[in-house]
Design an enzyme around this catalytic site. Structure first.
Site, PDB file in Angstrom:
ATOM      1  N   ASP A  50     -33.645 -15.417  60.635  1.00  0.00           N
ATOM      2  CA  ASP A  50     -32.399 -15.058  61.338  1.00  0.00           C
ATOM      3  C   ASP A  50     -32.583 -13.654  61.906  1.00  0.00           C
ATOM      4  O   ASP A  50     -33.015 -12.743  61.194  1.00  0.00           O
ATOM      5  CB  ASP A  50     -31.216 -15.092  60.365  1.00  0.00           C
ATOM      6  CG  ASP A  50     -29.878 -14.909  61.064  1.00  0.00           C
ATOM      7  OD1 ASP A  50     -29.114 -15.907  61.158  1.00  0.00           O
ATOM      8  OD2 ASP A  50     -29.606 -13.782  61.533  1.00  0.00           O
TER       9      ASP A  50
ATOM     10  N   ASP B 116     -29.241 -17.621  66.540  1.00  0.00           N
ATOM     11  CA  ASP B 116     -30.412 -16.773  66.322  1.00  0.00           C
ATOM     12  C   ASP B 116     -31.180 -17.217  65.094  1.00  0.00           C
ATOM     13  O   ASP B 116     -31.899 -16.449  64.489  1.00  0.00           O
ATOM     14  CB  ASP B 116     -29.990 -15.292  66.208  1.00  0.00           C
ATOM     15  CG  ASP B 116     -29.026 -15.057  65.041  1.00  0.00           C
ATOM     16  OD1 ASP B 116     -28.504 -16.089  64.488  1.00  0.00           O
ATOM     17  OD2 ASP B 116     -28.787 -13.916  64.666  1.00  0.00           O
TER      18      ASP B 116
HETATM   19  N1  LIG Z   1     -27.375 -14.534  73.761  1.00  0.00           N
HETATM   20  C1  LIG Z   1     -27.135 -15.576  72.937  1.00  0.00           C
HETATM   21  N2  LIG Z   1     -26.424 -15.345  71.816  1.00  0.00           N
HETATM   22  C2  LIG Z   1     -26.217 -16.355  70.934  1.00  0.00           C
HETATM   23  C3  LIG Z   1     -26.692 -17.648  71.203  1.00  0.00           C
HETATM   24  N3  LIG Z   1     -26.322 -18.454  70.175  1.00  0.00           N
HETATM   25  C4  LIG Z   1     -25.629 -17.683  69.287  1.00  0.00           C
HETATM   26  N4  LIG Z   1     -25.549 -16.408  69.748  1.00  0.00           N
HETATM   27  C5  LIG Z   1     -24.906 -15.291  69.145  1.00  0.00           C
HETATM   28  O1  LIG Z   1     -25.733 -14.884  68.061  1.00  0.00           O
HETATM   29  C6  LIG Z   1     -24.905 -14.141  67.168  1.00  0.00           C
HETATM   30  C7  LIG Z   1     -25.239 -14.536  65.769  1.00  0.00           C
HETATM   31  O2  LIG Z   1     -24.682 -13.536  64.904  1.00  0.00           O
HETATM   32  P1  LIG Z   1     -24.795 -13.656  63.348  1.00  0.00           P
HETATM   33  O3  LIG Z   1     -26.102 -14.279  62.951  1.00  0.00           O
HETATM   34  O4  LIG Z   1     -23.540 -14.291  62.879  1.00  0.00           O
HETATM   35  O5  LIG Z   1     -24.791 -12.206  62.964  1.00  0.00           O
HETATM   36  P2  LIG Z   1     -25.852 -11.081  63.277  1.00  0.00           P
HETATM   37  O6  LIG Z   1     -25.220 -10.231  64.316  1.00  0.00           O
HETATM   38  O7  LIG Z   1     -27.194 -11.659  63.656  1.00  0.00           O
HETATM   39  O8  LIG Z   1     -25.909 -10.377  61.922  1.00  0.00           O
HETATM   40  P3  LIG Z   1     -26.715 -10.772  60.653  1.00  0.00           P
HETATM   41  O9  LIG Z   1     -27.153 -12.225  60.843  1.00  0.00           O
HETATM   42  O10 LIG Z   1     -25.838 -10.626  59.557  1.00  0.00           O
HETATM   43  O11 LIG Z   1     -27.897  -9.855  60.703  1.00  0.00           O
HETATM   44  C8  LIG Z   1     -23.461 -14.456  67.550  1.00  0.00           C
HETATM   45  O12 LIG Z   1     -22.845 -13.311  68.148  1.00  0.00           O
HETATM   46  C9  LIG Z   1     -23.579 -15.576  68.577  1.00  0.00           C
HETATM   47  O13 LIG Z   1     -22.557 -15.458  69.577  1.00  0.00           O
HETATM   48  C10 LIG Z   1     -27.429 -17.850  72.397  1.00  0.00           C
HETATM   49  O14 LIG Z   1     -27.886 -18.931  72.691  1.00  0.00           O
HETATM   50  N5  LIG Z   1     -27.600 -16.769  73.234  1.00  0.00           N
END
Ligand SMILES: Nc1nc2c(ncn2[C@@H]2O[C@H](COP(=O)(O)OP(=O)(O)OP(=O)(O)O)[C@@H](O)[C@H]2O)c(=O)[nH]1
Length: 627
Positions: A502, A545
């Protein structure tokens, strides 16, 4: 006196000629027994009667009549013979009897002729005497009319001549098929006998006529009620019988046609067609051919049979013509041919390979598309078995399905085959052709080209398993793969590691630089993962992610930790994005599959727990799930 002698001698010669003629005709009559010789025979007999009548005008009696008495006395016997010969022979015995009777008749007639010749010779002698002795001329002239006078002497002029003329008349009437009265004589003299003989002949003839009429009526009743045109032609190809169907077909009453020649009835064109067949049937050879009748602009078609009409002696007396109307059959055939052509046109223009295969696996039909796709054309292929027609490997692909369909099963199957250098995915449908009695006659084979369909299907399947942003396998694909990987691991008893990754604080990247930059990071992240692992290892993006890496056939769990460390190092190198260089970190949870019965979901759960620990411990590090 000399003139009179001359005239008498001429008459005598006339009688002699007539009797000779009668003898000659009798020979013909015996040989032919046809209408012509019969009437000729009667004509000569009538001539003699006429001669006798001429002679009777002398009204004198003479001494030299002995010669002719004999001949006159033979007349009743002659009729008796005629009666016998008129009987239709039904057995060899009767035929022999008839032939004997003819010989006797001939002998009798010969005797009469001999008498007449002698008599004419006597007349010639008389002529030379006439020059000397007048009385003797009279005597000689009387001798010249001896034939008549013999009769006169025996039965009297009127008594014999009238009945003889009457006999001739009656015979002619009989010949025309008319009913004639019987003489009914009870006289005990020769004329009475003659009349009774003749009556017997008339009765026999009447009976035969009645029998014939009954037989004809029976035949008419039968033939009128069958849907077949029946007619009979005599030896001279003149019609003498026709059933009711003749009227229906020719639109003319049968009675009008009787006695007409074939050509008069059917016209020149039909005569030309039928003539060789008529010649042949009159030679005793049955014939069959097709003919037609055109009336009011419509054409009727017939199958024509000619059957020779052979009498007891094996002689052809004419022929029967039997015609079967095949107009409807012809029309039905034409309609069938038309509908077959329509079906073939449809079949040929369908983009489907269609064939019919019989129970012995012989190809009986194939359409244009079949030819286009395989190069096998209808003409050279029909009749061959499938095994003979197509290459052995292609036959092998279809062998089992053919056998199943020919056992009555509807078989659908797909196969890939190459013909004429083109590779095709074919969807095949084999439909058994089941007869009304339940037996299998063969099968219809329909093959559709599903190559394009297959390509799209594959594309869709691939799309469904691929993450559009990074090109990595997606969650759906990961689930499929993980099951297979675990199975392999269990079989091989090897170690498998699942790394759950992640990106750290990815939300922040999105929030600070925009979603587009976030996407750039995700794509680069994927590339870096792929670069680090072996080609056989699995790398996928689960969501957002979150990524996974599956490492197979590990020597020890520590190898997974080494890979995780390398990944963190690689990710920590700056990411070049449109918003400038960014530094990215990732946390990794590791779960080791020990080669036992642990399933994919549980393994992922363990990796997730380890990931949580890594995040909790400050991120950008890996944690191994404690076994
Ligand atoms: N640019 C982009 N963002 C994405 C995509 N899919 C998910 N996200 C974003 O990825 C982020 C995932 O955040 P989290 O994993 O919840 O939190 P984090 O900010 O990574 O924090 P931690 O996992 O706690 O380190 C969210 O803000 C989603 O909106 C994508 O396909 N493209």
């Amino acid at each position: 006196a000399e003139d009179a002698a001359e005239a008498q001698q001429q008459r005598a010669q006339q009688v002699a000629r007539d009797v000779a003629g009668l003898v000659g005709v009798t020979y013909v009559f015996q040989r032919e027994r046809d209408e012509l010789s019969t009437s000729e025979w009667k004509r000569w007999l009538a001539n003699i009667v006429r001669d006798l009548e001429g002679a009777s005008s002398l009204g004198e009696s003479a001494a030299e009549l002995e010669l002719l008495n004999d001949a006159a006395a033979r007349l009743p016997v002659l009729f008796e013979r005629a009666l016998q010969t008129a009987a239709v022979p039904v057995s060899d015995f009767e035929r022999r009897r008839r032939d004997q009777a003819f010989e006797l008749l001939l002998g009798d007639t010969q005797a009469m002729a001999d008498a007449a010749f002698r008599w004419s010779r006597n007349a010639g002698d008389a002529r030379s005497l006439a020059e000397d002795v007048h009385e003797r001329i009279t005597m000689a002239s009387i001798a010249c009319f001896s034939l008549l006078l013999a009769v006169l002497a025996v039965v009297g002029v009127r008594r014999v001549l009238r009945p003889l003329a009457r006999l001739t008349e009656v015979t002619e009437a009989l010949e025309r098929g008319e009913q004639v009265p019987l003489f009914g004589s009870t006289a005990q003299d020769e004329l009475g006998t003659l009349k009774r003989r003749f009556d017997a002949m008339t009765i026999a003839l009447r009976r035969r006529t009645d029998e014939l009429r009954e037989a004809e009526q029976r035949m008419r009743k039968i033939t009128d009620n069958i849907p077949v045109v029946v007619s009979h032609f005599d030896r001279n190809v003149r019609a003498d019988f026709g059933n009711l169907a003749v009227e229906r077909v020719l639109r003319r009453p049968v009675s009008e046609l009787m006695g007409l020649s074939f050509r008069e009835i059917r016209g020149d064109a039909m005569w030309e067609i039928a003539k060789p067949h008529i010649d042949a049937v009159l030679q005793g050879q049955p014939q069959e051919f097709e003919s037609f009748v055109t009336r009011d602009g419509e054409t009727l078609y017939f199958v024509q049979r000619y059957v020779p009409d052979v009498d007891a002696d094996g002689e052809v007396q004419g022929f029967y013509s039997v015609s079967f109307d095949i107009t409807e059959r012809r029309q039905a055939e034409a309609l069938l041919a038309e509908s077959e052509k329509r079906l073939r046109d449809i079949a040929d223009n369908l983009p489907v390979m269609i064939s019919y295969i019989d129970k012995d696996q012989r190809l009986l039909f194939l359409n244009e598309t079949f030819t286009k796709w395989t190069g096998l054309d209808h003409r050279s292929t029909v009749g061959k078995t499938v095994a003979e027609a197509i290459p052995a490997p292609l036959y092998e692909q279809r062998r089992e399905a053919l056998a199943r369909a020919l056992a009555g099963e509807r078989v659908e199957f797909d196969l890939e085959s190459t013909s004429l250098g083109v590779n095709r995915f074919l969807h095949n449908l084999y439909l058994p052709d089941i007869a009304p009695d339940g037996s299998i006659r063969g099968l219809y084979a329909l093959s559709t080209d599903v190559t394009e369909h297959r390509r799209l299907e594959r594309q869709l399947a691939e799309l469904a398993r691929t993450d559009a942003l990074t090109g990595l396998p997606n969650r759906y694909s990961f689930d499929e793969q993980l099951t297979a990987i675990i199975k392999r691991a269990q079989r091989a008893q090897t170690l498998t590691a699942l790394l759950f990754l992640d990106i750290d604080r990815f939300k922040l990247i999105n929030d600070s630089h925009g979603h587009g930059v976030g996407d750039e990071v995700l794509r680069d992240f994927a590339r870096r993962l792929l670069a680090l692992v072996r080609g056989t290892d699995f790398v996928g993006r689960l969501a957002g992610d979150e990524f996974v890496v599956v490492l197979e056939a590990l020597g020890a769990p520590v190898e997974a930790e080494i890979v995780a460390g390398k990944i963190i190092d690689a990710i920590n190198r700056p990411f070049a994005t449109s918003a400038g260089e960014l530094s990215v970190g990732t946390s990794i949870g590791i779960a080791i599959h020990p080669g036992d019965e642990l399933d994919g979901e549980a393994l992922l759960g363990r990796a997730d727990q380890a990931l949580y620990l890594a995040k909790d411990a400050g991120r950008n590090q890996y944690r191994l799930h404690a076994p």
